[in-house]
Scaffold this active site. Structure first.
Site, PDB file in Angstrom:
ATOM      1  N   ASN A   1       0.729  -1.291  -0.137  1.00 25.32           N
ATOM      2  CA  ASN A   1       0.234   0.095  -0.114  1.00 25.32           C
ATOM      3  C   ASN A   1       0.703   1.419   0.021  1.00 25.32           C
ATOM      4  O   ASN A   1       2.159   1.352   0.582  1.00 25.32           O
ATOM      5  CB  ASN A   1      -0.853   0.013   1.176  1.00 25.32           C
ATOM      6  CG  ASN A   1      -0.323  -0.237   2.425  1.00 25.32           C
ATOM      7  OD1 ASN A   1       0.678  -0.733   2.585  1.00 25.32           O
ATOM      8  ND2 ASN A   1      -0.876   0.213   3.473  1.00 25.32           N
TER       9      ASN A   1
ATOM     10  N   GLU B   1       0.350   5.276   0.761  1.00 25.87           N
ATOM     11  CA  GLU B   1      -0.742   6.204   1.284  1.00 25.87           C
ATOM     12  C   GLU B   1      -0.188   7.347   0.914  1.00 25.87           C
ATOM     13  O   GLU B   1       0.925   7.784   0.235  1.00 25.87           O
ATOM     14  CB  GLU B   1      -0.639   6.160   2.899  1.00 25.87           C
ATOM     15  CG  GLU B   1      -1.400   4.697   3.237  1.00 25.87           C
ATOM     16  CD  GLU B   1      -1.566   4.637   4.575  1.00 25.87           C
ATOM     17  OE1 GLU B   1      -1.193   5.366   5.552  1.00 25.87           O
ATOM     18  OE2 GLU B   1      -2.384   3.700   5.048  1.00 25.87           O
TER      19      GLU B   1
ATOM     20  N   CYS C   1      -4.319   0.965  -2.453  1.00 24.86           N
ATOM     21  CA  CYS C   1      -4.069  -0.502  -1.752  1.00 24.86           C
ATOM     22  C   CYS C   1      -2.912  -1.207  -2.326  1.00 24.86           C
ATOM     23  O   CYS C   1      -2.582  -1.125  -3.684  1.00 24.86           O
ATOM     24  CB  CYS C   1      -5.410  -1.235  -1.947  1.00 24.86           C
ATOM     25  SG  CYS C   1      -6.717  -0.568  -0.666  1.00 24.86           S
TER      26      CYS C   1
ATOM     27  N   GLU D   1      -2.968  -4.376  -3.315  1.00 23.75           N
ATOM     28  CA  GLU D   1      -3.711  -5.082  -4.436  1.00 23.75           C
ATOM     29  C   GLU D   1      -3.706  -4.320  -5.620  1.00 23.75           C
ATOM     30  O   GLU D   1      -3.303  -4.983  -6.666  1.00 23.75           O
ATOM     31  CB  GLU D   1      -5.140  -5.651  -4.374  1.00 23.75           C
ATOM     32  CG  GLU D   1      -5.486  -6.447  -2.846  1.00 23.75           C
ATOM     33  CD  GLU D   1      -5.615  -5.805  -1.600  1.00 23.75           C
ATOM     34  OE1 GLU D   1      -4.939  -4.608  -1.348  1.00 23.75           O
ATOM     35  OE2 GLU D   1      -6.327  -6.387  -0.868  1.00 23.75           O
TER      36      GLU D   1
ATOM     37  N   CYS E   1     -11.032  -3.269  -3.705  1.00 20.06           N
ATOM     38  CA  CYS E   1      -9.971  -4.473  -4.460  1.00 20.06           C
ATOM     39  C   CYS E   1     -10.683  -5.452  -4.977  1.00 20.06           C
ATOM     40  O   CYS E   1      -9.973  -6.241  -5.865  1.00 20.06           O
ATOM     41  CB  CYS E   1      -8.971  -4.613  -3.538  1.00 20.06           C
ATOM     42  SG  CYS E   1      -7.686  -2.949  -3.281  1.00 20.06           S
TER      43      CYS E   1
END
Ligand code: THU
Length: 140
Positions: free
Chosen positions: A43, A45, A54, A56, A90
């Site tokens: 991830n 941010e 994310c 994924e 996701c």
């Protein structure tokens, strides 16, 4: 579960690079594509919170950037007390490139805790088949 072990190692290696200064919650994800190759990410941010991505999403983007279009197996790993399943967005991201039967492994500190199918995570999903007139590049 040798194949999941390979995905887990890749997801953990990516997770080690997670950029999660706001949540403090590091996540790693890995997808195995049709070629057998594994794409992993963490991830990332952002100070503008909703802009964060994310793990994924990163793994899927890496797969597509490498010229692949099918996810045959996926894994997400975090270290929270409760195993972390992919967020709703996701699940939909996976749906684009995977099938109802695609296994999604959920892992924690001790390894894979449970393996669910995508259909279990996202039943009655909306997907490419609902847009038969879409202009799709089948082959990259
Ligand atoms: N996160 C993921 O990377 N994948 C998930 O499936 C669940 C949530 C990230 C997003 C955010 O950076 C942090 O975990 C806390 O929500």
């Amino acid at each position: 579960m040798a194949e999941a072990a390979e995905l887990l190692a890749a997801a953990r290696a990516a997770r080690a690079h997670a950029y999660a200064p706001y949540s403090g919650f590091a996540v790693g994800a890995a997808v195995r594509a049709e070629s057998g190759r594994i794409y992993a990410a963490c991830n990332v941010e952002n100070a503008a919170y909703p802009v964060g991505t994310c793990a994924e999403a990163g793994a899927i983007a890496a797969m597509v950037a490498a010229g692949e279009r099918r996810v045959v197996e996926a894994l997400v790993v975090a270290e929270s007390p409760q195993p972390v399943t992919p967020c709703g967005a996701c699940r939909q991201r996976l749906r684009e490139f995977a099938d109802d039967a695609t296994p999604v492994h959920i892992a924690g500190r001790a390894g894979v805790v449970v393996t669910l199918t995508l259909a279990t995570l996202l039943p009655h999903s909306f997907g490419p088949q609902h847009l038969p007139n879409a202009i799709r590049e089948i082959d990259p």
